[in-house]
Scaffold this motif. Structure first.
Motif, PDB file in Angstrom:
ATOM      1  N   VAL A  67       0.862  -1.172   0.000  1.00 22.65           N
ATOM      2  CA  VAL A  67       0.000   0.000   0.000  1.00 22.65           C
ATOM      3  C   VAL A  67       0.904   1.229   0.000  1.00 22.65           C
ATOM      4  O   VAL A  67       1.857   1.293   0.781  1.00 22.65           O
ATOM      5  CB  VAL A  67      -0.934   0.007   1.236  1.00 22.65           C
ATOM      6  N   LEU A  85      -1.326  -0.900  -4.248  1.00 17.20           N
ATOM      7  CA  LEU A  85      -2.575  -0.171  -4.045  1.00 17.20           C
ATOM      8  C   LEU A  85      -2.208   1.211  -3.539  1.00 17.20           C
ATOM      9  O   LEU A  85      -1.360   1.345  -2.651  1.00 17.20           O
ATOM     10  CB  LEU A  85      -3.464  -0.902  -3.036  1.00 17.20           C
ATOM     11  N   ALA A  93      -8.841   6.551  -3.608  1.00 18.51           N
ATOM     12  CA  ALA A  93      -8.031   5.476  -4.180  1.00 18.51           C
ATOM     13  C   ALA A  93      -7.638   5.840  -5.605  1.00 18.51           C
ATOM     14  O   ALA A  93      -8.459   6.325  -6.384  1.00 18.51           O
ATOM     15  CB  ALA A  93      -8.818   4.174  -4.171  1.00 18.51           C
ATOM     16  N   THR A  95      -6.298   4.096  -8.984  1.00 15.38           N
ATOM     17  CA  THR A  95      -6.307   2.743  -9.531  1.00 15.38           C
ATOM     18  C   THR A  95      -5.953   2.752 -11.012  1.00 15.38           C
ATOM     19  O   THR A  95      -5.843   3.813 -11.622  1.00 15.38           O
ATOM     20  CB  THR A  95      -7.719   2.131  -9.379  1.00 15.38           C
ATOM     21  N   THR A 141      -8.310  -0.722   2.287  1.00 20.22           N
ATOM     22  CA  THR A 141      -7.213  -0.994   1.355  1.00 20.22           C
ATOM     23  C   THR A 141      -6.241  -2.012   1.930  1.00 20.22           C
ATOM     24  O   THR A 141      -5.795  -2.925   1.206  1.00 20.22           O
ATOM     25  CB  THR A 141      -6.487   0.309   0.987  1.00 20.22           C
TER      26      THR A 141
END
Length: 148
Positions: A67, A85, A93, A95, A141
């Motif tokens: 992360v 992530l 987030a 992505t 997450t």
């Protein structure tokens, strides 16, 4: 593992709290001026001064299942490419699906600022709601990263 682009990061304490609860190794990466944590799961990494040195350090290490916490969009793109992530400080987030649009918007805004030197603005201040949203997003997450 959790990697934090720590220069100007308003959520280091929250990252440490969630990371400790999940027993994750955390790297707090900056050019200096960050007080080291006594937490054995936290490693403070001080990189040399220079453009993007902290970003390069993180991008070279973050990979699938990790992360990354950053507000730096090009760094986020590299980490996503590596399978990590990524969360912004407000819990948003980043992505594979949205990073292209986020990069394009960043570039457009940079062009607009360059064209109009009087256009200033650092955005709105970081609020309590942003902190709460970040904590919730980080928890989700970290759990997603732990799934095989």
């Amino acid at each position: 593992m959790i990697y934090v682009d720590a220069d100007a990061c308003p959520v280091k304490v929250e990252v440490e709290r969630v990371g400790t609860r999940h027993k994750l190794k955390m790297f707090i990466v900056s050019n200096g001026g960050i007080r080291p944590s006594a937490n054995p799961l936290v490693e403070t990494v001080v990189v040399s001064d220079g453009p993007d040195v902290a970003d390069i350090w993180i991008a070279d290490r973050a990979t699938n299942g990790d992360v990354v916490i950053t507000g730096d969009i090009p760094l986020a793109a590299k980490c996503i490419e590596n399978g990590a992530l990524v969360l912004k400080h407000n819990g948003e987030a980043l992505t594979q699906k949205n990073i292209g649009n986020v990069l394009a918007t960043r570039d457009l805004m940079a062009d607009m600022r360059a064209a109009d030197p009087f256009r200033q603005g650092g955005g709105r201040p970081f609020a309590k709601a942003d902190r709460a949203r970040f904590l919730d997003a980080l928890e989700r997450t970290v759990r997603a990263a732990a799934r095989p």
